[in-house]
Design a protein around this motif. Structure first.
Motif, mmCIF file in Angstrom:
data_model
loop_
_atom_site.group_PDB
_atom_site.id
_atom_site.type_symbol
_atom_site.label_atom_id
_atom_site.label_comp_id
_atom_site.label_asym_id
_atom_site.label_seq_id
_atom_site.Cartn_x
_atom_site.Cartn_y
_atom_site.Cartn_z
ATOM 1 N N VAL A 677 0.835 -1.204 0.000
ATOM 2 C CA VAL A 677 0.000 0.000 0.000
ATOM 3 C C VAL A 677 0.866 1.248 0.000
ATOM 4 O O VAL A 677 0.597 2.217 -0.723
ATOM 5 C CB VAL A 677 -0.963 -0.013 1.207
ATOM 6 N N GLY A 678 1.929 1.244 0.813
ATOM 7 C CA GLY A 678 2.792 2.410 0.892
ATOM 8 C C GLY A 678 3.485 2.732 -0.414
ATOM 9 O O GLY A 678 3.604 3.905 -0.797
ATOM 10 N N PHE A 679 3.945 1.714 -1.133
ATOM 11 C CA PHE A 679 4.578 1.956 -2.432
ATOM 12 C C PHE A 679 3.581 2.562 -3.423
ATOM 13 O O PHE A 679 3.913 3.504 -4.153
ATOM 14 C CB PHE A 679 5.135 0.656 -2.996
ATOM 15 N N ILE A 680 2.378 2.007 -3.460
ATOM 16 C CA ILE A 680 1.368 2.536 -4.379
ATOM 17 C C ILE A 680 1.062 3.988 -4.035
ATOM 18 O O ILE A 680 0.942 4.855 -4.915
ATOM 19 C CB ILE A 680 0.090 1.677 -4.329
ATOM 20 N N ASP A 681 0.941 4.266 -2.747
ATOM 21 C CA ASP A 681 0.618 5.639 -2.342
ATOM 22 C C ASP A 681 1.748 6.600 -2.661
ATOM 23 O O ASP A 681 1.498 7.741 -3.060
ATOM 24 C CB ASP A 681 0.311 5.680 -0.846
ATOM 25 N N ARG A 682 2.996 6.172 -2.515
ATOM 26 C CA ARG A 682 4.109 7.079 -2.832
ATOM 27 C C ARG A 682 4.123 7.412 -4.313
ATOM 28 O O ARG A 682 4.374 8.561 -4.699
ATOM 29 C CB ARG A 682 5.441 6.447 -2.425
ATOM 30 N N ALA A 683 3.856 6.434 -5.170
ATOM 31 C CA ALA A 683 3.770 6.708 -6.606
ATOM 32 C C ALA A 683 2.609 7.644 -6.898
ATOM 33 O O ALA A 683 2.712 8.564 -7.725
ATOM 34 C CB ALA A 683 3.618 5.403 -7.377
ATOM 35 N N ARG A 684 1.485 7.417 -6.236
ATOM 36 C CA ARG A 684 0.298 8.275 -6.412
ATOM 37 C C ARG A 684 0.618 9.715 -6.044
ATOM 38 O O ARG A 684 0.254 10.666 -6.770
ATOM 39 C CB ARG A 684 -0.831 7.725 -5.532
ATOM 40 N N LYS A 685 1.299 9.913 -4.941
ATOM 41 C CA LYS A 685 1.616 11.274 -4.507
ATOM 42 C C LYS A 685 2.607 11.954 -5.440
ATOM 43 O O LYS A 685 2.541 13.176 -5.637
ATOM 44 C CB LYS A 685 2.157 11.236 -3.076
ATOM 45 N N MET A 686 3.535 11.180 -5.991
ATOM 46 C CA MET A 686 4.450 11.751 -6.980
ATOM 47 C C MET A 686 3.675 12.218 -8.208
ATOM 48 O O MET A 686 3.951 13.282 -8.774
ATOM 49 C CB MET A 686 5.502 10.717 -7.376
ATOM 50 N N ALA A 687 2.696 11.404 -8.629
ATOM 51 C CA ALA A 687 1.890 11.760 -9.802
ATOM 52 C C ALA A 687 1.041 12.994 -9.542
ATOM 53 O O ALA A 687 0.835 13.828 -10.447
ATOM 54 C CB ALA A 687 1.006 10.586 -10.191
ATOM 55 N N LEU A 688 0.543 13.164 -8.317
ATOM 56 C CA LEU A 688 -0.307 14.321 -7.998
ATOM 57 C C LEU A 688 0.448 15.642 -8.097
ATOM 58 O O LEU A 688 -0.171 16.706 -8.256
ATOM 59 C CB LEU A 688 -0.890 14.162 -6.594
ATOM 60 N N LYS A 689 1.767 15.590 -8.028
ATOM 61 C CA LYS A 689 2.553 16.815 -8.171
ATOM 62 C C LYS A 689 2.480 17.373 -9.594
ATOM 63 O O LYS A 689 2.825 18.540 -9.820
ATOM 64 C CB LYS A 689 4.009 16.544 -7.799
ATOM 65 N N ASN A 690 2.047 16.540 -10.541
ATOM 66 C CA ASN A 690 2.049 16.951 -11.945
ATOM 67 C C ASN A 690 0.657 17.269 -12.490
ATOM 68 O O ASN A 690 0.509 17.448 -13.702
ATOM 69 C CB ASN A 690 2.672 15.841 -12.794
ATOM 70 N N VAL A 691 -0.354 17.331 -11.630
ATOM 71 C CA VAL A 691 -1.700 17.630 -12.114
ATOM 72 C C VAL A 691 -1.873 19.139 -12.247
ATOM 73 O O VAL A 691 -1.125 19.921 -11.631
ATOM 74 C CB VAL A 691 -2.772 17.052 -11.168
ATOM 75 N N GLU A 693 -3.056 22.972 -11.818
ATOM 76 C CA GLU A 693 -3.334 23.751 -10.615
ATOM 77 C C GLU A 693 -4.837 23.741 -10.334
ATOM 78 O O GLU A 693 -5.656 23.901 -11.226
ATOM 79 C CB GLU A 693 -2.836 25.187 -10.805
ATOM 80 N N GLY A 694 -5.184 23.514 -9.096
ATOM 81 C CA GLY A 694 -6.581 23.498 -8.696
ATOM 82 C C GLY A 694 -7.250 22.142 -8.807
ATOM 83 O O GLY A 694 -8.410 21.980 -8.417
ATOM 84 N N LYS A 695 -6.553 21.145 -9.342
ATOM 85 C CA LYS A 695 -7.146 19.821 -9.527
ATOM 86 C C LYS A 695 -6.614 18.793 -8.532
ATOM 87 O O LYS A 695 -7.008 17.633 -8.568
ATOM 88 C CB LYS A 695 -6.890 19.314 -10.946
ATOM 89 N N PHE A 696 -5.742 19.237 -7.633
ATOM 90 C CA PHE A 696 -5.120 18.286 -6.711
ATOM 91 C C PHE A 696 -6.169 17.562 -5.867
ATOM 92 O O PHE A 696 -6.159 16.324 -5.764
ATOM 93 C CB PHE A 696 -4.125 19.011 -5.806
ATOM 94 N N ALA A 697 -7.051 18.297 -5.238
ATOM 95 C CA ALA A 697 -8.040 17.688 -4.339
ATOM 96 C C ALA A 697 -8.925 16.699 -5.087
ATOM 97 O O ALA A 697 -9.251 15.624 -4.563
ATOM 98 C CB ALA A 697 -8.889 18.777 -3.682
ATOM 99 N N TYR A 698 -9.297 17.042 -6.308
ATOM 100 C CA TYR A 698 -10.167 16.164 -7.088
ATOM 101 C C TYR A 698 -9.465 14.841 -7.390
ATOM 102 O O TYR A 698 -10.019 13.753 -7.167
ATOM 103 C CB TYR A 698 -10.562 16.856 -8.390
ATOM 104 N N TYR A 699 -8.231 14.935 -7.879
ATOM 105 C CA TYR A 699 -7.517 13.711 -8.239
ATOM 106 C C TYR A 699 -7.046 12.939 -7.005
ATOM 107 O O TYR A 699 -6.909 11.713 -7.048
ATOM 108 C CB TYR A 699 -6.337 14.029 -9.156
ATOM 109 N N ASP A 700 -6.810 13.651 -5.925
ATOM 110 C CA ASP A 700 -6.451 12.970 -4.675
ATOM 111 C C ASP A 700 -7.600 12.066 -4.229
ATOM 112 O O ASP A 700 -7.397 10.903 -3.862
ATOM 113 C CB ASP A 700 -6.133 14.007 -3.598
ATOM 114 N N LYS A 701 -8.801 12.580 -4.278
ATOM 115 C CA LYS A 701 -9.961 11.772 -3.893
ATOM 116 C C LYS A 701 -10.230 10.674 -4.907
ATOM 117 O O LYS A 701 -10.507 9.527 -4.548
ATOM 118 C CB LYS A 701 -11.190 12.671 -3.771
ATOM 119 N N LEU A 702 -10.116 10.998 -6.187
ATOM 120 C CA LEU A 702 -10.366 10.015 -7.242
ATOM 121 C C LEU A 702 -9.398 8.844 -7.143
ATOM 122 O O LEU A 702 -9.765 7.691 -7.424
ATOM 123 C CB LEU A 702 -10.228 10.687 -8.616
#
Length: 901
Positions: A677-691, A693-702
């Motif tokens: 789970v931790g590895f998947i989440d770390r990759a997810r958080k790295m990807a969220l840095k590239n969304v 502006e203003g879409k972070f919360a949406y993609y974080d929940k998605l």
């Protein structure tokens, strides 16, 4: 051994209970003793036909610790070490002498300081050689034991049979289970080889067989283990070195291991080791199983921390000869000196601590290396194997214990009808001799090395190509860089480019890449295409991205071949093309996330020798993770692509982002090792840095951000114990609970019930697993003491209805599982508790015997993670049968519910 409470044990087989609703009368048959054995410690062993085992001694019974290493001295006496204590010497009676009890003495060693309580011990490697005892201490220096990790040499200077002088050869930085390990004598008996795990910093060497230019060398985004294991990685990871008897000259032989405990030479002087896995990586694309390695000169075995582990298919490391599977490697022996039948004279014996198996690896020459065929030589449940050796009498001696577990010494010898006479060594073939001739140029500068080795960069044998490249890398770069850049043969060019990427200058990158992209990609085999992609990857890693024109050239060269029908090639293509921001790479990679999972060859041999499901019931404590993963296996290839895309900044559309982040949400529904789970989440958080502006919360929940705990290492819906836990025993747990189950916290009791995973197998009031019996009426039939006894020591009494079965086959192999059915010709055995419908078929004609396993398939001490208040709440929940209205949860007058909320 059974008590009147045997039924309660069946009810409380919690997270590790593997059961079906059938009753199995066939197992009530009485079986004859195997080899006339009547000692329970021997009865649990499963041996190949013709072999006999003897239990010689129990250091635990004599308060002498848990023994983990052994050697024989020049008088045939055994010397052993307690993992957390001193050294002992044993005189062992001869086979057939009528006595098996050794005489044991504790060796008195000069103390390092007045507060030193041991003198010498804490050893994970022992060797008697050169009229002295070499001791590899694996321990942190402290006030009570000042000798920390290091290699020491003990002498008897006055001939009184006691070691009175201690010489320090080398102190090491690194200790613990990944610290320095074994010591063995070289085949010519003139020098010593040592091995150390990946937490052991290698000392400065006088020579390096592989040039000491180690890096992580992986374009996959670096994610270290999210739980902090190996947080400060030490490249080159685990290593093997050769030293002279006095420890004055040190030469690095090989590196890139995780945690090899032992090494062994075969009859012709080739070296082998048994490397460990990282079980927390189960289900992830960078997971590597335990494996047997042929340790050739200058070997790089590719272990790196986190996501940086190398593929065994890459040309700049070498593959295993056998991938064993999950386990915890300890000892490795070659049986050339054993008085065993000829079949075993060219065989390695690899010890697995976790699952209690000795794997016999029958070696057969294959080109310049070997192929290995695995069989189970010996096994037992439980059998935490630590160390072993062939004694002067040709018998196998081995120890069990470690981590303060019950420790025992055994002897195994052959009493069958086959000859045990020595057999001739297998002649060294031409390819093996060629490899060795090239290795003579390793760790030395020789004016003829480049000319001699260069033609073999294109040799069909992978190990020969590797030896040739390392020979060239050991020569001054100025002597061969121009030849590398002008090379026309495609295979020679690929391997020369790898060498130049490792040792050349950054300004050469454009020239190297232009040369590589001039190769006809379609004209290469799939393995050669992997090699070419690896060469390009190394250029990008070591020398940096090329100029715009060369970047466009590389993208144009590779893009038409992406995606490939080969998963390993796709991994290489995705890394290069994402790194160089190739046109359309995001859409192409996302399409692979939705495609059928492609099989990979990342272990360079594919399948493991032991099936994961076969291991589950041999050790439920470790097998539970395997069972959970097999039930809902993560798509490893998709995980790789998703991780690679986490650094892609361009090429995204809203539609592509939707697909991508929805994948993460789904990925959290799969099961893997502890860090999955931790590895998947770390990759997810790295990807969220590239969304945008203003879409972070949406993609974080998605992407499932709301599913996770605060640290991202776990699914938040599971409540974990706050602890601190303790080693709960029957007396202190009963004292903590009995008569104190009033005013308890229902919600916390339910959370603890789920936290220690009872609900995975059992139902309570209609909710939970269906594998084990319903626990709703538990409290109406049994006391808290009954329950605690069954939880803490489930093997003390096991119900026949829920016992696992240990089948011994006529070929000496064994199978452990739940007997679900039988017919006239076969038994049907289930091995995964979470997929009980999946069974293996055992033909009765191949089964020698079968009996209940003496060990519960529930591992003990499930409650050790709980503090006292959490334990009370759990027991209240069990006693109440999950009924919130039970009196145990009623608040005391004028008080609130107790317990953690």
């Amino acid at each position: 051994m059974f008590t009147k409470h045997r039924s309660i044990r069946a009810f409380l087989v919690a997270s590790a209970l593997f059961t079906l609703a059938a009753s199995f009368t066939i197992l009530n048959k009485t079986e004859p003793a195997v080899n006339g054995r009547d000692n329970p410690k021997v009865e649990k062993l499963r041996l190949q036909p013709g072999f006999k085992a003897e239990h010689l001694y129990s250091p635990s019974d004599n308060k002498q610790g848990s023994w983990v290493s052994m050697t024989f001295d020049d008088k045939g006496r055994m010397i052993v070490s307690d993992q957390y204590g001193g050294l002992f010497r044993l005189k062992i009676p001869a086979i057939g002498s009528g006595s098996s009890a050794p005489t044991v003495e504790k060796l008195t060693i000069p103390k390092a300081m007045t507060t030193d309580t041991v003198g010498m011990g804490y050893a994970q490697g022992l060797l008697y050689a050169f009229n002295s005892l070499y001791v590899m201490i694996n321990n942190r220096s402290n006030a009570k034991f000042s000798r920390g990790s290091g290699l020491y040499r003990l002498f008897d200077t006055d001939g009184d049979e006691q070691f009175d002088k201690v010489a320090t050869i080398k102190e090491f930085k690194g200790e613990g289970e990944h610290g320095p390990h074994s010591i063995i004598l070289s085949p010519d008996k003139q020098s010593i080889y040592i091995v150390a795990g990946n937490f052991t910093q290698p000392p400065a060497m006088d020579k390096y067989r592989l040039p000491a230019v180690w890096q992580d060398d992986n374009l996959l985004p670096m994610i270290k283990d999210p739980r902090g294991h190996d947080a400060e990685p030490k490249v080159p990871a685990g290593w093997i070195a050769n030293i002279d008897p006095d420890g004055k000259k040190w030469e690095m032989i090989a590196s890139g291991f995780r945690n090899p405990y032992d090494i062994a030479f075969n009859e012709v002087g080739d070296l082998f080791t048994y490397d460990s896995d990282m079980e927390w990586d189960f289900g992830l694309p960078w997971y590597r199983p335990t494996r047997i390695a042929h340790v050739t000169s200058g070997l790089e075995f590719g272990w790196r921390t986190g996501t940086a582990k190398w593929s065994a298919t890459w040309p700049d490391n070498l593959p295993a000869i056998v991938n064993i599977g999950q386990g915890s490697p300890t000892n490795l022996i070659h049986l050339k000196d054993a008085k065993f039948p000829a079949k075993y004279k060219k065989t390695l014996l690899a010890f697995d601590w976790s699952f209690g198996i000795m794997h016999a690896i029958h070696l057969k020459p294959s080109g310049s290396t070997y192929a290995g065929e695995r069989e189970e030589f010996l096994s037992g449940i439980p059998l935490p194997l630590t160390d072993g050796a062939i004694g002067p009498d040709g018998a196998l001696y081995f120890l069990t214990g470690g981590r303060r577990l019950e420790s025992d010494l055994y002897r195994v010898y052959y009493e069958g009808s086959e000859s045990t006479a020595p057999v001739a060594a297998t002649p060294i073939n031409k390819d093996n001799e060629l490899r060795r001739s090239l290795e003579r140029f390793h760790a030395t500068v020789n004016p003829s090395a480049v000319a001699t080795a260069w033609p073999y960069l294109k040799h069909p044998d992978r190990h020969i190509r590797y030896a040739a490249r390392v020979a060239i890398e050991n020569q001054p770069v100025a002597e061969w860089q121009d030849r590398a850049l002008s090379e026309k043969d495609p295979i020679s060019l690929i391997n020369a480019s790898i060498a130049l990427a490792r040792l050349g200058k950054a300004e050469q990158k454009n020239a190297i890449l232009k040369g590589l992209t001039g190769i006809n990609f379609k004209g290469l085999t799939e393995s050669q295409q992997v090699d070419l992609l690896r060469a390009v990857e190394l250029v990008l890693l070591r020398m940096g991205n090329p100029d715009a024109a060369t970047t466009a050239l590389v993208n144009k060269y590779f893009n038409p071949f992406y995606p490939s029908t080969n998963a390993d090639i796709n991994r290489g293509l995705s890394k290069v093309l994402v790194t160089l921001d190739a046109p359309g790479v995001v859409a192409k990679t996302l399409a692979l996330l939705e495609a059928k999972e492609q099989p990979t060859n990342l272990t360079a041999g594919g399948e493991t020798a032991t099936a994961s499901a076969e291991l589950i019931m041999r050790n439920p404590q470790y097998g539970l993770d395997i069972a959970d993963m097999l039930k809902s296996m993560p798509p490893a290839q998709q995980t790789f692509y998703a991780t690679m895309l986490s650094v892609a900044k361009n090429g995204w559309t809203p539609e592509l982002h939707e697909k991508y982040f929805k994948w993460f949400n789904k990925a959290f529904s799969y099961k893997g090792g502890r860090s999955y789970v931790g590895f998947i989440d770390r990759a997810r958080k790295m990807a969220l840095k590239n969304v945008p502006e203003g879409k972070f919360a949406y993609y974080d929940k998605l992407s499932g951000g709301e599913l996770l705990s605060k640290n991202g290492n776990d699914i938040a819906k599971v409540t974990y114990p706050k602890g601190p836990g303790r080693q709960w025993k029957l007396d202190n747990s009963v004292a903590a609970v009995e008569g104190k189950l009033t005013g308890r916290n229902f919600e916390n009791g339910k959370n603890m019930y789920e936290a220690i995973t009872c609900n995975r197998c059992h139902s309570m009031r209609g909710d939970g697993g269906s594998i084990g019996p319903d626990l709703t009426q538990l409290g109406t039939r049994f006391s808290t003491k009954d329950m605690l006894e069954a939880i803490i020591d489930p093997s003390k009494s096991i119900s026949d209805q829920y016992a696992a079965t240990h089948f011994t086959l006529k070929n000496g192999q064994s199978v452990v599982g739940r007997l679900t059915n039988e017919d006239a010709t076969a038994y049907y055995v289930s091995q995964n508790p979470y997929e009980p419908e999946k069974t293996m078929k055992l033909l009765k004609k191949n089964v020698a015997s079968h009996k209940y396993s003496p060990v519960s398939i529930m591992f003990g001490n499930l409650i050790n993670s709980l503090n006292e208040e959490e334990l009370k709440d759990l027991m209240a929940y069990l006693m109440a049968g999950g009924n919130e209205k039970n009196a145990v949860f009623a608040p005391k007058s004028g008080d609130t519910q107790k317990g953690d909320k």
